[in-house]
Design a protein around this motif. Structure first.
Motif, PDB file in Angstrom:
ATOM      1  N   ILE A   1      -6.066   9.325   3.405  1.00  0.00           N
ATOM      2  CA  ILE A   1      -6.075   7.842   2.663  1.00  0.00           C
ATOM      3  C   ILE A   1      -5.473   6.352   3.479  1.00  0.00           C
ATOM      4  CG2 ILE A   1      -4.974   7.240   0.369  1.00  0.00           C
ATOM      5  CD1 ILE A   1      -4.822   9.770   0.086  1.00  0.00           C
ATOM      6  N   ASP A   2      -4.563   6.332   3.793  1.00  0.00           N
ATOM      7  CA  ASP A   2      -3.814   4.577   4.667  1.00  0.00           C
ATOM      8  C   ASP A   2      -4.479   4.724   5.716  1.00  0.00           C
ATOM      9  OD1 ASP A   2      -1.846   3.620   4.718  1.00  0.00           O
ATOM     10  OD2 ASP A   2      -1.861   3.780   7.327  1.00  0.00           O
TER      11      ASP A   2
ATOM     12  N   TYR B   1       0.188   8.789  -5.557  1.00  0.00           N
ATOM     13  CA  TYR B   1      -0.256   9.893  -4.385  1.00  0.00           C
ATOM     14  C   TYR B   1       0.506  11.641  -4.869  1.00  0.00           C
ATOM     15  CZ  TYR B   1      -2.541  13.655  -2.107  1.00  0.00           C
ATOM     16  OH  TYR B   1      -3.345  14.609  -1.710  1.00  0.00           O
TER      17      TYR B   1
ATOM     18  N   LEU C   1     -11.616  12.136  -1.732  1.00  0.00           N
ATOM     19  CA  LEU C   1     -10.226  10.517  -2.129  1.00  0.00           C
ATOM     20  C   LEU C   1     -10.601   9.224  -2.024  1.00  0.00           C
ATOM     21  CD1 LEU C   1      -8.875   9.526  -4.792  1.00  0.00           C
ATOM     22  CD2 LEU C   1      -6.618  10.346  -3.985  1.00  0.00           C
TER      23      LEU C   1
ATOM     24  N   HIS D   1     -11.651  -4.837 -11.617  1.00  0.00           N
ATOM     25  CA  HIS D   1     -11.870  -5.610 -10.412  1.00  0.00           C
ATOM     26  C   HIS D   1     -10.748  -6.214 -10.192  1.00  0.00           C
ATOM     27  CE1 HIS D   1     -13.984  -8.526  -7.560  1.00  0.00           C
ATOM     28  NE2 HIS D   1     -14.497  -9.133  -8.742  1.00  0.00           N
TER      29      HIS D   1
ATOM     30  N   TYR E   1      -8.772  -2.218   3.905  1.00  0.00           N
ATOM     31  CA  TYR E   1      -8.440  -3.504   3.989  1.00  0.00           C
ATOM     32  C   TYR E   1      -7.322  -4.110   4.719  1.00  0.00           C
ATOM     33  CZ  TYR E   1      -5.454  -7.189   1.212  1.00  0.00           C
ATOM     34  OH  TYR E   1      -4.856  -8.232   1.024  1.00  0.00           O
TER      35      TYR E   1
ATOM     36  N   TYR F   1      -1.362  11.861   4.327  1.00  0.00           N
ATOM     37  CA  TYR F   1      -1.472  10.499   3.641  1.00  0.00           C
ATOM     38  C   TYR F   1      -1.890   9.396   5.124  1.00  0.00           C
ATOM     39  CZ  TYR F   1       1.671   6.459   4.398  1.00  0.00           C
ATOM     40  OH  TYR F   1       2.881   4.963   3.966  1.00  0.00           O
TER      41      TYR F   1
ATOM     42  N   LEU G   1      -4.408  -4.716  -5.834  1.00  0.00           N
ATOM     43  CA  LEU G   1      -5.555  -4.425  -4.810  1.00  0.00           C
ATOM     44  C   LEU G   1      -4.884  -2.644  -4.826  1.00  0.00           C
ATOM     45  CD1 LEU G   1      -8.305  -3.241  -4.086  1.00  0.00           C
ATOM     46  CD2 LEU G   1      -8.151  -4.372  -1.968  1.00  0.00           C
TER      47      LEU G   1
ATOM     48  N   TYR H   1     -13.475   7.472  -1.076  1.00  0.00           N
ATOM     49  CA  TYR H   1     -13.840   6.701  -2.447  1.00  0.00           C
ATOM     50  C   TYR H   1     -12.853   5.259  -2.231  1.00  0.00           C
ATOM     51  CZ  TYR H   1     -12.886   4.928  -7.325  1.00  0.00           C
ATOM     52  OH  TYR H   1     -13.141   4.060  -8.326  1.00  0.00           O
ATOM     53  N   LEU H   2     -11.652   5.477  -2.340  1.00  0.00           N
ATOM     54  CA  LEU H   2     -10.979   4.292  -2.095  1.00  0.00           C
ATOM     55  C   LEU H   2     -11.246   3.187  -0.903  1.00  0.00           C
ATOM     56  CD1 LEU H   2      -7.292   6.134  -2.488  1.00  0.00           C
ATOM     57  CD2 LEU H   2      -8.643   5.046  -4.060  1.00  0.00           C
TER      58      LEU H   2
ATOM     59  N   GLY I   1      -9.732  -7.725  -7.283  1.00  0.00           N
ATOM     60  CA  GLY I   1      -9.639  -8.681  -6.417  1.00  0.00           C
ATOM     61  C   GLY I   1      -8.929  -8.450  -4.911  1.00  0.00           C
ATOM     62  N   THR I   2      -8.670  -9.540  -3.783  1.00  0.00           N
ATOM     63  CA  THR I   2      -8.718  -9.036  -2.942  1.00  0.00           C
ATOM     64  C   THR I   2      -6.509  -9.045  -2.131  1.00  0.00           C
ATOM     65  OG1 THR I   2      -9.334 -10.823  -1.496  1.00  0.00           O
ATOM     66  CG2 THR I   2     -10.487  -8.695  -1.793  1.00  0.00           C
TER      67      THR I   2
ATOM     68  N   PHE J   1     -14.335   1.515  -2.682  1.00  0.00           N
ATOM     69  CA  PHE J   1     -13.254   0.496  -4.069  1.00  0.00           C
ATOM     70  C   PHE J   1     -12.961  -0.574  -2.976  1.00  0.00           C
ATOM     71  CE2 PHE J   1     -10.188  -1.212  -6.496  1.00  0.00           C
ATOM     72  CZ  PHE J   1     -11.251   0.005  -7.795  1.00  0.00           C
ATOM     73  N   THR J   2     -12.294  -0.740  -1.929  1.00  0.00           N
ATOM     74  CA  THR J   2     -11.989  -1.444  -0.920  1.00  0.00           C
ATOM     75  C   THR J   2     -12.902  -2.615  -0.996  1.00  0.00           C
ATOM     76  OG1 THR J   2     -10.076  -0.235  -0.543  1.00  0.00           O
ATOM     77  CG2 THR J   2     -10.320  -2.193   0.366  1.00  0.00           C
TER      78      THR J   2
ATOM     79  N   GLU K   1     -14.263  -4.479  -3.765  1.00  0.00           N
ATOM     80  CA  GLU K   1     -13.585  -5.670  -4.160  1.00  0.00           C
ATOM     81  C   GLU K   1     -13.820  -6.998  -3.079  1.00  0.00           C
ATOM     82  OE1 GLU K   1     -11.972  -6.109  -6.233  1.00  0.00           O
ATOM     83  OE2 GLU K   1     -12.967  -4.242  -7.202  1.00  0.00           O
TER      84      GLU K   1
ATOM     85  N   ALA L   1      -8.104   3.238   3.008  1.00  0.00           N
ATOM     86  CA  ALA L   1      -7.497   2.138   1.955  1.00  0.00           C
ATOM     87  C   ALA L   1      -6.854   1.411   2.939  1.00  0.00           C
ATOM     88  CB  ALA L   1      -6.715   3.317   1.179  1.00  0.00           C
ATOM     89  N   ARG L   2      -5.903   1.534   3.541  1.00  0.00           N
ATOM     90  CA  ARG L   2      -5.465   0.493   4.126  1.00  0.00           C
ATOM     91  C   ARG L   2      -5.486  -0.646   5.074  1.00  0.00           C
ATOM     92  NH1 ARG L   2      -0.942  -0.253   8.060  1.00  0.00           N
ATOM     93  NH2 ARG L   2      -1.477   1.648   8.453  1.00  0.00           N
TER      94      ARG L   2
ATOM     95  N   LEU M   1       0.329   2.731  -3.350  1.00  0.00           N
ATOM     96  CA  LEU M   1      -1.246   3.609  -4.096  1.00  0.00           C
ATOM     97  C   LEU M   1      -0.271   4.822  -3.123  1.00  0.00           C
ATOM     98  CD1 LEU M   1      -3.563   4.826  -2.874  1.00  0.00           C
ATOM     99  CD2 LEU M   1      -3.656   3.488  -0.691  1.00  0.00           C
ATOM    100  N   HIS M   2       0.490   4.963  -2.107  1.00  0.00           N
ATOM    101  CA  HIS M   2       0.703   6.222  -1.763  1.00  0.00           C
ATOM    102  C   HIS M   2       1.746   6.738  -2.592  1.00  0.00           C
ATOM    103  CE1 HIS M   2      -1.603   6.369   1.777  1.00  0.00           C
ATOM    104  NE2 HIS M   2      -1.720   5.011   2.237  1.00  0.00           N
TER     105      HIS M   2
ATOM    106  N   LEU N   1      -6.049   0.097  -5.968  1.00  0.00           N
ATOM    107  CA  LEU N   1      -6.536   1.485  -5.630  1.00  0.00           C
ATOM    108  C   LEU N   1      -5.387   2.738  -5.970  1.00  0.00           C
ATOM    109  CD1 LEU N   1      -6.683   0.591  -2.209  1.00  0.00           C
ATOM    110  CD2 LEU N   1      -9.044   1.104  -3.352  1.00  0.00           C
TER     111      LEU N   1
ATOM    112  N   PRO O   1      -7.897  14.351  -0.765  1.00  0.00           N
ATOM    113  CA  PRO O   1      -7.133  13.499   0.489  1.00  0.00           C
ATOM    114  C   PRO O   1      -8.820  13.220   0.329  1.00  0.00           C
ATOM    115  CG  PRO O   1      -5.371  15.022   0.189  1.00  0.00           C
ATOM    116  CD  PRO O   1      -6.784  16.066  -0.134  1.00  0.00           C
TER     117      PRO O   1
ATOM    118  N   PHE P   1       1.185  -0.921   0.324  1.00  0.00           N
ATOM    119  CA  PHE P   1      -0.022  -0.088  -0.443  1.00  0.00           C
ATOM    120  C   PHE P   1       0.672   0.702  -0.136  1.00  0.00           C
ATOM    121  CE2 PHE P   1      -3.079  -3.300   1.101  1.00  0.00           C
ATOM    122  CZ  PHE P   1      -3.825  -2.693   0.685  1.00  0.00           C
TER     123      PHE P   1
END
Lengths: 247, 279
Positions: B121-122, A88, B176, A130, B129, B118, A138, B179-180, A132-133, B183-184, B187, B125-126, A84-85, A142, B173, A80
């Motif tokens: 978003i972290d 960004y 966003l 799509h 997850y 950061y 993923l 949304y992320l 997946g996980t 999205f996670t 899935e 998202a993370r 991801l970051h 993202l 941020p 991630f």
């Protein structure tokens, strides 16, 4: 063109550097320093140690650049952070420095994850994402969504090149088979040269995804968009791997 | 009628539809319900609430306490009478331990107060997850994820935007990150690993805080949000209506006829009845 390469010391990096070195001025960066041999071979270009998860480092590296190519990828627990970051930070740096051209990369799972595998054929890069996980797929997906968000809100054009399986030319032997999404690193690298050369007004939108693969007689995954828009023309015949051995 | 009875029993709406709301009780304080309804009963389902340090998290915990065995978590320590475990929602066995034995998770997913770009978003998202991966591994039934209607503000106000519309992405941020996070969640739902209900909220406010201010069509009262969460859990855990759905998105706004987005689908699927319309 001044081109920042992020993750330039990974698997694909040296091939991309070789493909671009004759036409562009490169700033080759990675968290892992390049070998002395690579530095020697491309001594007319810049090398810089950059951790893509560090926004200040990425912003500094992007100063004075006309384009960014992101080859960074991590599959482990840091996925991630980098996938991801890192995106960004890259896009933020592009905004800061007014860089309009960005090429991002990832695995084909970024868009077409495991659930797409059950489709028989004509899988293309313009389907709903799509991933997946799996954390790798993923987090890459993202990251690509981050690129898309920035492209929709800033004057930045993102091309996303997706790969699956790399084979060296000597590995392209009859009967060896493999996933129907194979490309040689040299052909893969060539697409970056095309992506830097294409006029931005020739891209259908400010965020476009491309599958980068050699010819695929099964037609399961399609490379026609890369051919049609970028002029991609793979030289190495990967179809050999699906030919019978007895001939 | 069944849902209405439940909502009344849970104190989420009054008998007339406008009574005292459990969510209006002070964080960690007593509710207006009879004490016996606050005690855990055998067979009660267990619900984990994240971001327990946030005002919404505390309101949700107070409202659900009578019907479910509520456990709380947050990245910050929170003084509470309810079971609490501090967690950064990392990628390790502590997150699995956090969700073990849970029937549902209400993932409020409010980033820590000091989160920078950061961190925002972290967290969405993370950390989402990691939480959902742990939930899938521990075979949790339902996750309720709180998102935002902000990502639809860019549409022409004349459109009747519903849950099927494509979000308009922002590079800011916070938006966003919302949304992320969605999205996670998608899935996990589309891989059939979890049942996920996304509640996209308007701007969450307290009636007393916005008194005298010009009406904002995005406002949704915190107690209505609590009602929506309680109703979602009820329908997901105690009813069969959402059982066949792996992925559901609901828009949660106010009851005002001038509300920016319709909550019609939430009314149909979970019996959402917003009590505040600022008329």
């Amino acid at each position: 063109m001044n081109v920042l390469i992020l993750g330039g010391n990974g698997y694909l990096g040296p091939y991309v550097v070789k493909a671009l070195a004759g036409e562009h001025s490169l700033r080759i960066t990675d968290i892992k320093p390049s070998s002395s041999e690579i530095r020697q071979e491309f001594q007319q270009h810049q090398f810089m140690d950059v951790d893509i998860t560090s926004a200040p480092q990425v912003e500094r590296a992007a100063s004075g650049m006309d384009a960014i190519v992101n080859l960074s990828a991590v599959r482990n627990r840091l996925a991630f952070g980098v996938n991801l970051h890192g995106c960004y930070n890259m896009m933020q740096a592009a905004v800061t420095h007014g860089i309009q051209r960005v090429i991002n990369t990832g695995p084909h799972f970024t868009i077409t994850g495991p659930n797409y595998e059950s489709f028989d054929y004509r899988i293309n890069p313009d389907v709903p994402p799509h991933a997946g996980t799996s954390p790798y797929a993923l987090s890459k997906s993202l990251g690509q969504e981050v690129c898309r968000a920035f492209s929709q809100n800033h004057n930045i054009y993102v091309q996303d090149y997706l790969f699956y399986n790399f084979r060296l030319p000597h590995q392209l032997k009859r009967g060896t088979g493999g996933v129907p999404f194979i490309v040689t690193p040299a052909d893969a690298a060539e697409v970056f040269r095309l992506g830097l050369a294409i006029g931005l007004n020739r891209l259908p939108s400010r965020c476009e995804t491309f599958f980068i693969l050699g010819e695929n007689p099964q037609g399961k995954f399609l490379n026609d968009k890369a051919k049609r828009i970028l002029g991609f023309a793979p030289r190495d015949d990967v179809t050999t791997v699906w030919r019978k051995t007895h001939r | 009628m069944k849902r209405r009875n439940f909502l009344q029993a849970a104190g989420v709406i009054g008998a007339t539809g406008s009574g005292a709301l459990a969510g209006e009780n002070p964080p960690g304080g007593e509710t207006s319900q009879a004490p016996e309804t606050r005690q855990n009963q055998p067979g009660q389902k267990r619900v984990l609430v994240t971001s327990a340090d946030s005002p919404l998290g505390q309101a949700v915990a107070a409202a659900l306490g009578g019907r479910y065995r509520v456990h709380l978590t947050s990245s910050l320590d929170v003084p509470t009478a309810q079971p609490f475990m501090r967690s950064d929602l990392g990628h390790d066995e502590s997150t699995n331990a956090l969700v073990q034995g849970t029937d549902a998770i209400v993932h409020i997913a409010t980033p820590p107060p000091d989160a920078d770009q950061y961190g925002q978003i972290d967290h969405r998202a993370r950390c989402t997850y990691n939480l959902l991966m742990a939930a899938a591994e521990e075979r949790i039934e339902t996750v309720v994820y709180l998102s935002s209607l902000e990502m639809f503000k860019g549409y022409d106000e004349d459109y009747e935007v519903t849950e099927d519309w494509q979000p308009l992405l922002s590079s800011q941020p916070a938006a966003l990150a919302d949304y992320l996070g969605e999205f996670t969640c998608r899935e996990f739902a589309h891989e059939s690993r979890l049942r996920v209900v996304v509640l996209r909220l308007g701007t969450v406010v307290r009636e007393d805080e916005v008194q005298g201010k010009p009406f904002d069509p995005l406002w949704v009262e915190q107690r209505d949000v609590v009602q929506a969460i309680a109703s979602t859990l009820h329908v997901s855990l105690d009813d069969t209506e959402l059982a066949g759905r792996r992925w559901t998105i609901l828009h949660i706004g106010s009851g005002s006829p001038d509300a920016r987005f319709t909550s019609q689908r939430a009314a149909e699927l979970i019996g959402y009845q917003p009590q505040f319309n600022w008329e």
